[in-house]
Design a protein around this motif. Structure first.
Motif, PDB file in Angstrom:
ATOM      1  N   MET A   1       0.831  -1.187   0.000  1.00  0.00           N
ATOM      2  CA  MET A   1       0.000   0.000   0.000  1.00  0.00           C
ATOM      3  C   MET A   1       0.875   1.250   0.000  1.00  0.00           C
ATOM      4  SD  MET A   1      -2.959   1.307  -0.239  1.00  0.00           S
ATOM      5  CE  MET A   1      -3.799  -0.182  -0.530  1.00  0.00           C
ATOM      6  N   LEU A   2       2.048   1.140   0.597  1.00  0.00           N
ATOM      7  CA  LEU A   2       2.962   2.278   0.633  1.00  0.00           C
ATOM      8  C   LEU A   2       3.401   2.677  -0.778  1.00  0.00           C
ATOM      9  CD1 LEU A   2       4.668   4.248   2.311  1.00  0.00           C
ATOM     10  CD2 LEU A   2       6.477   2.519   2.293  1.00  0.00           C
ATOM     11  N   VAL A   3       3.670   1.701  -1.623  1.00  0.00           N
ATOM     12  CA  VAL A   3       4.098   1.983  -2.998  1.00  0.00           C
ATOM     13  C   VAL A   3       2.964   2.669  -3.772  1.00  0.00           C
ATOM     14  CG1 VAL A   3       4.801   0.919  -5.163  1.00  0.00           C
ATOM     15  CG2 VAL A   3       5.756   0.095  -3.018  1.00  0.00           C
ATOM     16  N   ALA A   4       1.752   2.174  -3.614  1.00  0.00           N
ATOM     17  CA  ALA A   4       0.614   2.782  -4.302  1.00  0.00           C
ATOM     18  C   ALA A   4       0.384   4.209  -3.830  1.00  0.00           C
ATOM     19  CB  ALA A   4      -0.635   1.940  -4.081  1.00  0.00           C
ATOM     20  N   ALA A   5       0.548   4.455  -2.534  1.00  0.00           N
ATOM     21  CA  ALA A   5       0.363   5.805  -2.002  1.00  0.00           C
ATOM     22  C   ALA A   5       1.430   6.758  -2.524  1.00  0.00           C
ATOM     23  CB  ALA A   5       0.383   5.770  -0.481  1.00  0.00           C
ATOM     24  N   VAL A   6       2.653   6.296  -2.586  1.00  0.00           N
ATOM     25  CA  VAL A   6       3.739   7.149  -3.096  1.00  0.00           C
ATOM     26  C   VAL A   6       3.540   7.430  -4.581  1.00  0.00           C
ATOM     27  CG1 VAL A   6       6.228   7.225  -3.554  1.00  0.00           C
ATOM     28  CG2 VAL A   6       5.397   6.470  -1.327  1.00  0.00           C
ATOM     29  N   LEU A   7       3.145   6.429  -5.344  1.00  0.00           N
ATOM     30  CA  LEU A   7       2.856   6.639  -6.769  1.00  0.00           C
ATOM     31  C   LEU A   7       1.703   7.616  -6.953  1.00  0.00           C
ATOM     32  CD1 LEU A   7       3.218   3.049  -8.275  1.00  0.00           C
ATOM     33  CD2 LEU A   7       4.690   5.024  -8.675  1.00  0.00           C
ATOM     34  N   SER A  59      -2.803   6.297   5.806  1.00  0.00           N
ATOM     35  CA  SER A  59      -3.260   6.367   7.192  1.00  0.00           C
ATOM     36  C   SER A  59      -4.343   5.362   7.570  1.00  0.00           C
ATOM     37  CB  SER A  59      -3.772   7.774   7.488  1.00  0.00           C
ATOM     38  OG  SER A  59      -4.875   8.069   6.672  1.00  0.00           O
ATOM     39  N   ALA A  60      -5.115   4.844   6.647  1.00  0.00           N
ATOM     40  CA  ALA A  60      -6.243   3.970   6.971  1.00  0.00           C
ATOM     41  C   ALA A  60      -5.812   2.505   7.001  1.00  0.00           C
ATOM     42  CB  ALA A  60      -7.363   4.163   5.966  1.00  0.00           C
ATOM     43  N   THR A  61      -6.735   1.668   7.440  1.00  0.00           N
ATOM     44  CA  THR A  61      -6.468   0.235   7.460  1.00  0.00           C
ATOM     45  C   THR A  61      -6.518  -0.322   6.036  1.00  0.00           C
ATOM     46  OG1 THR A  61      -8.804  -0.253   7.796  1.00  0.00           O
ATOM     47  CG2 THR A  61      -7.451   0.008   9.772  1.00  0.00           C
ATOM     48  N   ALA A  62      -5.948  -1.469   5.852  1.00  0.00           N
ATOM     49  CA  ALA A  62      -5.738  -2.026   4.517  1.00  0.00           C
ATOM     50  C   ALA A  62      -6.995  -2.199   3.673  1.00  0.00           C
ATOM     51  CB  ALA A  62      -4.982  -3.347   4.617  1.00  0.00           C
ATOM     52  N   PRO A  63      -8.051  -2.868   4.118  1.00  0.00           N
ATOM     53  CA  PRO A  63      -9.171  -3.074   3.183  1.00  0.00           C
ATOM     54  C   PRO A  63      -9.851  -1.771   2.775  1.00  0.00           C
ATOM     55  CG  PRO A  63      -9.446  -4.429   5.160  1.00  0.00           C
ATOM     56  CD  PRO A  63      -8.262  -3.560   5.373  1.00  0.00           C
TER      57      PRO A  63
END
Length: 123
Positions: A1-7, A59-63
């Motif tokens: 999720m970190l990669v998607a957020a940075v992208l 900041s949110a939970t994964a799902p």
């Protein structure tokens, strides 16, 4: 999720930079530049959507963050696509109106242009 957020943050920064660059340029008579300038506000809106999706993804939970990120990316893409379509239609209508009033077929050109005109004439 970190990669998607940075992208998503990088895409937001790039989209905002392109929108700001289009707004800061001097208005042009070129059709492409007119469309790009007209799309700039929707690009800025899309950048806000992408940035919001990235912040939620961090900041949110994964799902829940995955769903919100997908919705934000789809919304940003749809916003820019709709803005491009509307801007191109508006610029096309304005340019057609300008060419019709500037002596196109049926204009005050005395009928000399109807033989070579690509517009439809009543003659």
């Amino acid at each position: 999720m970190l990669v998607a957020a940075v992208l998503c943050l990088c895409a937001a920064a790039l989209t905002a930079a392109l929108g700001a660059w289009s707004l800061m340029r001097r208005p042009s008579t070129d059709y492409v530049q007119q469309v790009l300038r007209a799309v700039a506000p929707t690009q800025l809106a899309a950048a806000v959507m992408l940035a919001a999706g990235a912040v939620v993804a961090l900041s949110a939970t994964a799902p829940m963050s995955v769903v919100i990120l997908v919705v934000c990316v789809a919304g940003a893409t749809g916003t820019v696509a709709a803005g491009c379509w509307q801007a191109a239609q508006a610029v096309g209508r304005r340019n057609a109106q300008q060419s019709a009033t500037a002596g196109g077929c049926g204009g005050s050109g005395g009928g000399s242009g109807c033989g070579t005109c690509t517009l439809s004439c009543d003659r």
